[in-house]
Design a protein around this motif. Structure first.
Motif, PDB file in Angstrom:
ATOM      1  N   PHE A 123      47.084  -3.968  51.706  1.00  0.00           N
ATOM      2  CA  PHE A 123      47.680  -5.158  52.298  1.00  0.00           C
ATOM      3  C   PHE A 123      46.682  -5.907  53.182  1.00  0.00           C
ATOM      4  O   PHE A 123      46.791  -7.118  53.353  1.00  0.00           O
ATOM      5  CB  PHE A 123      48.951  -4.803  53.065  1.00  0.00           C
ATOM      6  CG  PHE A 123      50.077  -4.376  52.151  1.00  0.00           C
ATOM      7  CD1 PHE A 123      50.569  -5.245  51.190  1.00  0.00           C
ATOM      8  CD2 PHE A 123      50.618  -3.111  52.227  1.00  0.00           C
ATOM      9  CE1 PHE A 123      51.588  -4.864  50.321  1.00  0.00           C
ATOM     10  CE2 PHE A 123      51.633  -2.720  51.375  1.00  0.00           C
ATOM     11  CZ  PHE A 123      52.118  -3.599  50.418  1.00  0.00           C
ATOM     12  N   SER A 124      45.701  -5.208  53.710  1.00  0.00           N
ATOM     13  CA  SER A 124      44.638  -5.883  54.465  1.00  0.00           C
ATOM     14  C   SER A 124      43.811  -6.771  53.549  1.00  0.00           C
ATOM     15  O   SER A 124      43.446  -7.889  53.918  1.00  0.00           O
ATOM     16  CB  SER A 124      43.729  -4.862  55.148  1.00  0.00           C
ATOM     17  OG  SER A 124      44.447  -4.117  56.086  1.00  0.00           O
TER      18      SER A 124
ATOM     19  N   ARG B 148      47.618  -5.829  62.977  1.00  0.00           N
ATOM     20  CA  ARG B 148      47.508  -7.056  63.765  1.00  0.00           C
ATOM     21  C   ARG B 148      46.685  -8.021  62.931  1.00  0.00           C
ATOM     22  O   ARG B 148      45.591  -7.677  62.496  1.00  0.00           O
ATOM     23  CB  ARG B 148      46.792  -6.802  65.079  1.00  0.00           C
ATOM     24  CG  ARG B 148      47.541  -5.956  66.050  1.00  0.00           C
ATOM     25  CD  ARG B 148      46.727  -5.773  67.311  1.00  0.00           C
ATOM     26  NE  ARG B 148      47.440  -4.917  68.241  1.00  0.00           N
ATOM     27  CZ  ARG B 148      46.852  -4.071  69.053  1.00  0.00           C
ATOM     28  NH1 ARG B 148      45.550  -3.956  69.069  1.00  0.00           N
ATOM     29  NH2 ARG B 148      47.563  -3.334  69.872  1.00  0.00           N
ATOM     30  N   THR B 149      47.215  -9.231  62.719  1.00  0.00           N
ATOM     31  CA  THR B 149      46.517 -10.180  61.868  1.00  0.00           C
ATOM     32  C   THR B 149      46.394 -11.542  62.533  1.00  0.00           C
ATOM     33  O   THR B 149      47.166 -11.879  63.434  1.00  0.00           O
ATOM     34  CB  THR B 149      47.252 -10.364  60.523  1.00  0.00           C
ATOM     35  OG1 THR B 149      48.562 -10.859  60.767  1.00  0.00           O
ATOM     36  CG2 THR B 149      47.335  -9.067  59.758  1.00  0.00           C
TER      37      THR B 149
ATOM     38  N   GLY C 178      42.765 -15.892  53.130  1.00  0.00           N
ATOM     39  CA  GLY C 178      42.233 -16.665  54.244  1.00  0.00           C
ATOM     40  C   GLY C 178      42.529 -16.140  55.632  1.00  0.00           C
ATOM     41  O   GLY C 178      42.256 -16.812  56.615  1.00  0.00           O
ATOM     42  N   GLY C 179      43.056 -14.943  55.753  1.00  0.00           N
ATOM     43  CA  GLY C 179      43.360 -14.372  57.064  1.00  0.00           C
ATOM     44  C   GLY C 179      42.358 -13.309  57.451  1.00  0.00           C
ATOM     45  O   GLY C 179      41.509 -12.906  56.656  1.00  0.00           O
ATOM     46  N   THR C 180      42.458 -12.859  58.675  1.00  0.00           N
ATOM     47  CA  THR C 180      41.611 -11.768  59.151  1.00  0.00           C
ATOM     48  C   THR C 180      42.480 -10.675  59.762  1.00  0.00           C
ATOM     49  O   THR C 180      43.530 -10.962  60.355  1.00  0.00           O
ATOM     50  CB  THR C 180      40.599 -12.249  60.211  1.00  0.00           C
ATOM     51  OG1 THR C 180      41.319 -12.827  61.298  1.00  0.00           O
ATOM     52  CG2 THR C 180      39.640 -13.263  59.641  1.00  0.00           C
ATOM     53  N   ILE C 181      42.022  -9.443  59.631  1.00  0.00           N
ATOM     54  CA  ILE C 181      42.710  -8.297  60.210  1.00  0.00           C
ATOM     55  C   ILE C 181      42.082  -8.028  61.570  1.00  0.00           C
ATOM     56  O   ILE C 181      40.883  -7.764  61.664  1.00  0.00           O
ATOM     57  CB  ILE C 181      42.583  -7.064  59.308  1.00  0.00           C
ATOM     58  CG1 ILE C 181      43.129  -7.352  57.915  1.00  0.00           C
ATOM     59  CG2 ILE C 181      43.279  -5.866  59.937  1.00  0.00           C
ATOM     60  CD1 ILE C 181      44.593  -7.695  57.873  1.00  0.00           C
ATOM     61  N   VAL C 182      42.888  -8.097  62.625  1.00  0.00           N
ATOM     62  CA  VAL C 182      42.393  -7.848  63.977  1.00  0.00           C
ATOM     63  C   VAL C 182      42.337  -6.352  64.243  1.00  0.00           C
ATOM     64  O   VAL C 182      41.391  -5.858  64.854  1.00  0.00           O
ATOM     65  CB  VAL C 182      43.276  -8.573  65.017  1.00  0.00           C
ATOM     66  CG1 VAL C 182      42.816  -8.266  66.422  1.00  0.00           C
ATOM     67  CG2 VAL C 182      43.281 -10.062  64.747  1.00  0.00           C
TER      68      VAL C 182
END
Length: 137
Positions: free
Chosen positions: A26-27, A64-65, A34-38
């Motif tokens: 899912f990461s 956390r994203t 276009g997202g980042t995993i925090v």
């Protein structure tokens, strides 16, 4: 981009490696859109309050994203279709907190003390003076 927190519950019969593989899966879905995993955390197997899909326990995972809304919608869509994921909860937050979550802090405290942590000192079992006088049965 908006900040999100996600909690996932996976089936109890998965191994720890398979459950952590779901986090990676899912990461990558979020990263590809276009997202980042925090940050991610694996909370372990926990007992649920009620059965979900005939399962009494489940693997709990936390992400956390920092991702756009379409990336989150795609991740949730794929989680609904995935056989191993039972539930996903996504919440939009104003800011991510620094450090580990409360779940991980509880685990660290228990491992440092070496006990269950919820019992306290029982003391001498023979002293029942706090109950008051009770009639004999």
């Amino acid at each position: 981009m908006p900040l999100y927190e996600h909690v996932m519950i996976a089936r109890q019969d998965l191994s720890n490696a398979q459950a952590e593989g779901l986090i990676e899966h899912f990461s990558t879905v979020i990263s590809d859109n276009g997202g980042t995993i925090v940050g991610t955390e694996y909370w372990g197997v926990k007992t649920m309050a009620y059965k979900i899909n005939k399962n009494r326990k489940g693997h709990y995972m936390y992400l956390r994203t920092d991702a756009p809304s379409p990336a989150i919608m795609e991740m949730e869509r794929l989680a609904r279709l995935h056989d191993d994921a039972m539930r996903v909860l996504s919440i939009k937050v104003d800011a991510h907190e620094d450090g580990p979550t409360v779940q991980m802090q509880k685990r660290d405290e228990r491992s440092e003390r070496g006990d269950r942590g919820d019992r306290g000192d029982r003391g001498d079992r023979g002293d029942r003076g706090d109950r008051g006088d009770r009639p004999r049965r």
